[in-house]
Scaffold this motif. Structure first.
Motif, PDB file in Angstrom:
ATOM      1  N   GLU A 161       0.827  -1.210   0.000  1.00 20.33           N
ATOM      2  CA  GLU A 161       0.000   0.000   0.000  1.00 20.33           C
ATOM      3  C   GLU A 161       0.862   1.262   0.000  1.00 20.33           C
ATOM      4  N   ALA A 162       1.921   1.252   0.796  1.00 21.40           N
ATOM      5  CA  ALA A 162       2.805   2.423   0.871  1.00 21.40           C
ATOM      6  C   ALA A 162       3.547   2.627  -0.457  1.00 21.40           C
ATOM      7  N   VAL A 163       3.971   1.546  -1.087  1.00 23.24           N
ATOM      8  CA  VAL A 163       4.660   1.654  -2.374  1.00 23.24           C
ATOM      9  C   VAL A 163       3.699   2.189  -3.436  1.00 23.24           C
ATOM     10  N   ALA A 164       2.468   1.703  -3.417  1.00 25.69           N
ATOM     11  CA  ALA A 164       1.472   2.203  -4.373  1.00 25.69           C
ATOM     12  C   ALA A 164       1.276   3.705  -4.195  1.00 25.69           C
ATOM     13  N   ALA A 165       1.262   4.172  -2.960  1.00 29.15           N
ATOM     14  CA  ALA A 165       1.097   5.609  -2.695  1.00 29.15           C
ATOM     15  C   ALA A 165       2.292   6.400  -3.235  1.00 29.15           C
ATOM     16  N   ALA A 170       4.130  10.194  -7.470  1.00 28.73           N
ATOM     17  CA  ALA A 170       5.081  10.540  -8.529  1.00 28.73           C
ATOM     18  C   ALA A 170       4.391  10.674  -9.885  1.00 28.73           C
ATOM     19  N   GLY A 171       3.079  10.509  -9.917  1.00 26.54           N
ATOM     20  CA  GLY A 171       2.324  10.658 -11.148  1.00 26.54           C
ATOM     21  C   GLY A 171       2.237   9.415 -12.003  1.00 26.54           C
ATOM     22  N   LEU A 172       2.600   8.266 -11.434  1.00 27.21           N
ATOM     23  CA  LEU A 172       2.536   7.016 -12.184  1.00 27.21           C
ATOM     24  C   LEU A 172       1.218   6.296 -11.902  1.00 27.21           C
ATOM     25  N   PRO A 173       0.603   5.698 -12.913  1.00 30.11           N
ATOM     26  CA  PRO A 173      -0.639   4.960 -12.686  1.00 30.11           C
ATOM     27  C   PRO A 173      -0.362   3.660 -11.953  1.00 30.11           C
ATOM     28  N   VAL A 174      -1.212   3.306 -11.016  1.00 35.62           N
ATOM     29  CA  VAL A 174      -1.059   2.049 -10.278  1.00 35.62           C
ATOM     30  C   VAL A 174      -2.325   1.235 -10.485  1.00 35.62           C
ATOM     31  N   ARG A 175      -2.156  -0.008 -10.906  1.00 38.49           N
ATOM     32  CA  ARG A 175      -3.298  -0.885 -11.163  1.00 38.49           C
ATOM     33  C   ARG A 175      -3.197  -2.125 -10.284  1.00 38.49           C
ATOM     34  N   THR A 176      -4.329  -2.592  -9.830  1.00 30.68           N
ATOM     35  CA  THR A 176      -4.393  -3.822  -9.046  1.00 30.68           C
ATOM     36  C   THR A 176      -5.017  -4.902  -9.920  1.00 30.68           C
ATOM     37  N   PRO A 177      -4.212  -5.831 -10.444  1.00 24.27           N
ATOM     38  CA  PRO A 177      -4.749  -6.875 -11.327  1.00 24.27           C
ATOM     39  C   PRO A 177      -5.494  -7.937 -10.531  1.00 24.27           C
ATOM     40  N   PRO A 178      -6.157  -8.874 -11.208  1.00 27.28           N
ATOM     41  CA  PRO A 178      -6.849  -9.947 -10.485  1.00 27.28           C
ATOM     42  C   PRO A 178      -5.918 -10.775  -9.611  1.00 27.28           C
ATOM     43  N   LEU A 218       0.727  -8.966  -6.780  1.00 24.71           N
ATOM     44  CA  LEU A 218       1.502  -7.893  -7.408  1.00 24.71           C
ATOM     45  C   LEU A 218       0.642  -6.674  -7.693  1.00 24.71           C
ATOM     46  N   LEU A 219       1.320  -5.562  -7.916  1.00 26.46           N
ATOM     47  CA  LEU A 219       0.735  -4.344  -8.443  1.00 26.46           C
ATOM     48  C   LEU A 219       1.386  -4.078  -9.794  1.00 26.46           C
ATOM     49  N   LYS A 220       0.723  -3.284 -10.631  1.00 28.07           N
ATOM     50  CA  LYS A 220       1.279  -2.949 -11.933  1.00 28.07           C
ATOM     51  C   LYS A 220       1.293  -1.435 -12.114  1.00 28.07           C
ATOM     52  N   THR A 237       3.049   1.753 -15.075  1.00 28.39           N
ATOM     53  CA  THR A 237       3.637   2.005 -16.379  1.00 28.39           C
ATOM     54  C   THR A 237       4.590   3.180 -16.261  1.00 28.39           C
ATOM     55  N   CYS A 238       5.785   3.034 -16.838  1.00 30.86           N
ATOM     56  CA  CYS A 238       6.804   4.079 -16.769  1.00 30.86           C
ATOM     57  C   CYS A 238       7.560   4.091 -18.093  1.00 30.86           C
ATOM     58  N   HIS A 239       7.713   5.259 -18.696  1.00 32.76           N
ATOM     59  CA  HIS A 239       8.370   5.367 -20.002  1.00 32.76           C
ATOM     60  C   HIS A 239       7.718   4.431 -21.022  1.00 32.76           C
ATOM     61  N   GLY A 240       6.416   4.260 -20.907  1.00 26.36           N
ATOM     62  CA  GLY A 240       5.690   3.413 -21.842  1.00 26.36           C
ATOM     63  C   GLY A 240       5.895   1.930 -21.641  1.00 26.36           C
ATOM     64  N   GLN A 241       6.576   1.539 -20.555  1.00 25.55           N
ATOM     65  CA  GLN A 241       6.864   0.128 -20.290  1.00 25.55           C
ATOM     66  C   GLN A 241       6.118  -0.347 -19.052  1.00 25.55           C
ATOM     67  N   ASN A 242       5.709  -1.608 -19.066  1.00 30.72           N
ATOM     68  CA  ASN A 242       5.042  -2.191 -17.915  1.00 30.72           C
ATOM     69  C   ASN A 242       6.049  -2.504 -16.810  1.00 30.72           C
ATOM     70  N   VAL A 243       5.657  -2.237 -15.587  1.00 34.27           N
ATOM     71  CA  VAL A 243       6.494  -2.537 -14.425  1.00 34.27           C
ATOM     72  C   VAL A 243       5.636  -3.300 -13.421  1.00 34.27           C
ATOM     73  N   ASP A 244       6.124  -4.461 -12.987  1.00 35.98           N
ATOM     74  CA  ASP A 244       5.420  -5.268 -11.985  1.00 35.98           C
ATOM     75  C   ASP A 244       6.065  -5.059 -10.623  1.00 35.98           C
ATOM     76  N   ILE A 245       5.238  -4.744  -9.644  1.00 35.96           N
ATOM     77  CA  ILE A 245       5.688  -4.599  -8.262  1.00 35.96           C
ATOM     78  C   ILE A 245       5.186  -5.839  -7.533  1.00 35.96           C
ATOM     79  N   ILE A 246       6.103  -6.764  -7.243  1.00 40.56           N
ATOM     80  CA  ILE A 246       5.738  -8.113  -6.813  1.00 40.56           C
ATOM     81  C   ILE A 246       5.993  -8.290  -5.321  1.00 40.56           C
ATOM     82  N   PHE A 247       5.017  -8.861  -4.610  1.00 43.87           N
ATOM     83  CA  PHE A 247       5.259  -9.157  -3.201  1.00 43.87           C
ATOM     84  C   PHE A 247       5.141 -10.641  -2.883  1.00 43.87           C
TER      85      PHE A 247
END
Length: 228
Positions: free
Chosen positions: A96-100, A105-113, A117-119, A121-131
């Motif tokens: 939750e803190a990382v998503a905040a 920083a102006g980056l979109p944060v998505r919660t997939p099914p 992980l959280l997802k 996008t930065c510089h047009g590339q997908n980034v996975d935030i995995i726990f």
């Protein structure tokens, strides 16, 4: 951007002129030709730029993390040819803190099914935030074992080679068993991996065991002691 972090202007061809008849018929005039299309986008560099930006954000915010996935392999000396996204491992309680931090920083944060992980996008590339890696929660011990390495000039913690290999082959199952994608990774980091530790922690599972056997038969790693 160069490997030492210095910005360089994009390469452009010299301006080209065309010779054509003047509109009034009085003679010839020079006009600028249409500017040529830009060179193809460097996908690998874009992924590295995304990894650097996300890593810098997490560092400044003080979140424990480690770079994972193909960019981590690159940091440990593997191929720079990156085809997918950038991956970061964080503690489950920090999600939750990382998503905040990313949102601020102006980056979109998505919660997939998927609930591990959280997802973003930065510089047009997908980034996975995995726990959770291979169905196991990321732990403080795992992050403490990370190596601080330069990632295209930005220092950040990177999963240890042993944890990286373990996370990749522990994910093998009857439904996903792409040995071909992990074999080059094992070759790239084989001298940095504690293979006895890998065998102890996941070698009893059928698919990881089969992959370890393949590595032995290909002479990527030594056969387990006591085995032919």
């Amino acid at each position: 951007m160069t490997h030492n972090g210095e910005d360089t202007a994009p390469l452009r061809r010299p301006e080209v002129t065309e010779l054509r008849l003047a509109s009034d018929g009085a003679g010839l005039e020079f006009t600028s030709a249409p500017e040529p299309a830009q060179l193809p986008h460097d996908r690998s560099q874009a992924i590295l730029e995304a990894a650097k930006e996300i890593g810098s954000l997490l560092k400044r915010a003080g979140h424990p993390f480690a770079l994972a996935g193909s960019v981590a392999v690159y940091a440990h000396g593997g191929s720079r040819y990156l085809q997918h996204d950038a991956d970061f491992a964080i503690l489950p309680d920090d999600a939750e803190a990382v998503a905040a931090t990313l949102s601020e920083a102006g980056l979109p944060v998505r919660t997939p099914p998927e609930d591990w992980l959280l997802k973003t996008t930065c510089h047009g590339q997908n980034v996975d935030i995995i726990f959770a890696l291979a169905h196991q929660p990321v732990t403080r011990d795992m992050l403490d074992r990370a190596h601080v390495l330069p990632v295209d000039s930005v220092l950040m913690p990177v999963l240890s080679p042993t944890d990286l290999i373990r996370s990749l082959i522990s994910a093998f199952s009857e439904h996903y068993c792409d040995f071909g994608s992990v074999l080059p990774v094992a070759r790239a980091v084989r001298e940095k991996v504690d293979w006895d530790e890998v065998r102890t922690t996941c070698g009893g599972q059928p698919m990881p065991a089969a992959f370890l056997f393949l590595l032995e038969r290909l002479n990527v790693i030594d056969a387990q002691e006591g085995q032919p």
